[in-house]
Motif scaffolding. Structure first.
Motif, PDB file in Angstrom:
ATOM      1  N   ALA A  35       0.839  -1.195   0.000  1.00 40.09           N
ATOM      2  CA  ALA A  35       0.000   0.000   0.000  1.00 40.09           C
ATOM      3  C   ALA A  35       0.875   1.245   0.000  1.00 40.09           C
ATOM      4  O   ALA A  35       1.944   1.271   0.593  1.00 40.09           O
ATOM      5  N   GLN A  36       0.404   2.266  -0.696  1.00 41.49           N
ATOM      6  CA  GLN A  36       1.163   3.514  -0.794  1.00 41.49           C
ATOM      7  C   GLN A  36       0.826   4.427   0.377  1.00 41.49           C
ATOM      8  O   GLN A  36      -0.341   4.678   0.669  1.00 41.49           O
ATOM      9  N   LEU A  37       1.870   4.912   1.048  1.00 42.91           N
ATOM     10  CA  LEU A  37       1.688   5.882   2.126  1.00 42.91           C
ATOM     11  C   LEU A  37       1.330   7.239   1.518  1.00 42.91           C
ATOM     12  O   LEU A  37       1.645   7.511   0.355  1.00 42.91           O
ATOM     13  N   PRO A  38       0.706   8.108   2.315  1.00 41.00           N
ATOM     14  CA  PRO A  38       0.446   9.464   1.816  1.00 41.00           C
ATOM     15  C   PRO A  38       1.772  10.137   1.443  1.00 41.00           C
ATOM     16  O   PRO A  38       2.809   9.837   2.036  1.00 41.00           O
ATOM     17  N   THR A  39       1.738  11.042   0.487  1.00 43.63           N
ATOM     18  CA  THR A  39       2.957  11.752   0.112  1.00 43.63           C
ATOM     19  C   THR A  39       3.408  12.628   1.279  1.00 43.63           C
ATOM     20  O   THR A  39       2.624  12.948   2.179  1.00 43.63           O
ATOM     21  N   VAL A  40       4.665  12.994   1.251  1.00 42.71           N
ATOM     22  CA  VAL A  40       5.211  13.865   2.291  1.00 42.71           C
ATOM     23  C   VAL A  40       4.414  15.162   2.342  1.00 42.71           C
ATOM     24  O   VAL A  40       4.043  15.639   3.413  1.00 42.71           O
ATOM     25  N   ARG A  41       4.111  15.701   1.184  1.00 37.37           N
ATOM     26  CA  ARG A  41       3.368  16.965   1.114  1.00 37.37           C
ATOM     27  C   ARG A  41       1.956  16.810   1.684  1.00 37.37           C
ATOM     28  O   ARG A  41       1.472  17.668   2.427  1.00 37.37           O
ATOM     29  N   SER A  98      -1.901  17.735   6.146  1.00 40.06           N
ATOM     30  CA  SER A  98      -2.989  17.233   6.983  1.00 40.06           C
ATOM     31  C   SER A  98      -2.636  17.220   8.467  1.00 40.06           C
ATOM     32  O   SER A  98      -3.509  17.360   9.314  1.00 40.06           O
ATOM     33  N   LEU A  99      -1.351  17.066   8.804  1.00 40.83           N
ATOM     34  CA  LEU A  99      -0.939  17.041  10.211  1.00 40.83           C
ATOM     35  C   LEU A  99      -0.359  18.370  10.688  1.00 40.83           C
ATOM     36  O   LEU A  99      -0.016  18.511  11.856  1.00 40.83           O
ATOM     37  N   SER A 100      -0.229  19.322   9.774  1.00 36.12           N
ATOM     38  CA  SER A 100       0.383  20.622  10.074  1.00 36.12           C
ATOM     39  C   SER A 100       1.786  20.457  10.652  1.00 36.12           C
ATOM     40  O   SER A 100       2.157  21.067  11.655  1.00 36.12           O
ATOM     41  N   LEU A 101       2.560  19.577  10.011  1.00 35.25           N
ATOM     42  CA  LEU A 101       3.950  19.357  10.393  1.00 35.25           C
ATOM     43  C   LEU A 101       4.862  19.818   9.271  1.00 35.25           C
ATOM     44  O   LEU A 101       4.464  19.841   8.105  1.00 35.25           O
ATOM     45  N   ASN A 102       6.080  20.161   9.632  1.00 36.43           N
ATOM     46  CA  ASN A 102       7.070  20.571   8.649  1.00 36.43           C
ATOM     47  C   ASN A 102       7.367  19.420   7.685  1.00 36.43           C
ATOM     48  O   ASN A 102       7.449  18.262   8.087  1.00 36.43           O
ATOM     49  N   TYR A 103       7.543  19.763   6.442  1.00 32.53           N
ATOM     50  CA  TYR A 103       7.884  18.813   5.379  1.00 32.53           C
ATOM     51  C   TYR A 103       9.102  17.968   5.756  1.00 32.53           C
ATOM     52  O   TYR A 103       9.132  16.761   5.539  1.00 32.53           O
ATOM     53  N   ASN A 104      10.116  18.615   6.348  1.00 32.88           N
ATOM     54  CA  ASN A 104      11.348  17.912   6.730  1.00 32.88           C
ATOM     55  C   ASN A 104      11.112  16.884   7.838  1.00 32.88           C
ATOM     56  O   ASN A 104      11.804  15.869   7.907  1.00 32.88           O
ATOM     57  N   THR A 105      10.147  17.139   8.706  1.00 34.70           N
ATOM     58  CA  THR A 105       9.813  16.195   9.769  1.00 34.70           C
ATOM     59  C   THR A 105       9.261  14.905   9.172  1.00 34.70           C
ATOM     60  O   THR A 105       9.658  13.805   9.559  1.00 34.70           O
ATOM     61  N   ILE A 106       8.360  15.037   8.214  1.00 34.96           N
ATOM     62  CA  ILE A 106       7.765  13.865   7.551  1.00 34.96           C
ATOM     63  C   ILE A 106       8.855  13.106   6.793  1.00 34.96           C
ATOM     64  O   ILE A 106       8.922  11.875   6.848  1.00 34.96           O
ATOM     65  N   THR A 107       9.718  13.840   6.100  1.00 40.19           N
ATOM     66  CA  THR A 107      10.813  13.219   5.360  1.00 40.19           C
ATOM     67  C   THR A 107      11.715  12.426   6.300  1.00 40.19           C
ATOM     68  O   THR A 107      12.120  11.303   5.980  1.00 40.19           O
ATOM     69  N   LYS A 108      12.019  12.991   7.459  1.00 40.21           N
ATOM     70  CA  LYS A 108      12.859  12.306   8.446  1.00 40.21           C
ATOM     71  C   LYS A 108      12.203  10.996   8.888  1.00 40.21           C
ATOM     72  O   LYS A 108      12.868   9.965   8.980  1.00 40.21           O
ATOM     73  N   VAL A 109      10.910  11.021   9.147  1.00 40.81           N
ATOM     74  CA  VAL A 109      10.189   9.818   9.581  1.00 40.81           C
ATOM     75  C   VAL A 109      10.212   8.764   8.480  1.00 40.81           C
ATOM     76  O   VAL A 109      10.495   7.587   8.745  1.00 40.81           O
TER      77      VAL A 109
END
Length: 155
Positions: A62-68, A73-84
């Motif tokens: 299954a495909q995860l949501p894109t970083v963007r 949707s979570l109001s988090l920094n793009y770099n935070t999602i990328t790190k995860v």
């Protein structure tokens, strides 16, 4: 989420017996974080995604949501999602394909359950240390308390 994963790509990720059953996209509504928690946001997100993958809520392929998307949707920094996502890929939970997205990898459930237990324990330790800090205890005092209370339980 109208885009579809290419047939050759989905075959490479999914076992042949499960191809027809697998949801192609992960539901991003299952992901929640608590900004008021003392636990770092990236760790909350990582632990939630590990849980969703290990529990089967996000099946292999299954495909995860894109970083963007997740960032918005979570109001988090793009770099935070990328790190995860990078951390999850390093640990073997996901596979990132340039230009295609990030997909749930096949996970050995026994190893994943151990990893999930470790992640849960880390979350407990983080919460404990944060509360000790709020009480004015030093890191050494907190570690001493844990050592005293364990008192041979894990031997």
């Amino acid at each position: 989420m109208a885009a579809a994963v290419g047939n050759a790509e989905s075959q490479a990720i999914q076992p042949s017996s499960a191809r027809a059953r697998v949801e192609r996209y992960c539901n991003k509504d299952l992901i929640a974080i608590d900004p008021a928690s003392g636990v770092p946001l990236w760790l909350q997100l990582r632990n939630r995604l590990v849980f969703l993958i290990v529990s089967g809520a996000y099946p292999a392929g299954a495909q995860l949501p894109t970083v963007r998307e997740l960032s918005g949707s979570l109001s988090l920094n793009y770099n935070t999602i990328t790190k995860v996502y990078r951390d999850l890929e390093k640990d073997g939970y996901v596979i990132t394909q340039r230009g295609r997205g990030t997909f749930v990898a096949e996970v050995n459930t026994q190893d994943a359950q151990v990893a999930e237990g470790v992640a849960a324990a880390e979350l407990l330790v983080d919460t404990f240390l944060e509360q000790c800090k709020e009480l004015g205890l030093s890191e050494a005092d907190a570690a001493s308390l844990v050592a005293q209370r364990a008192g041979g339980i894990f031997v």
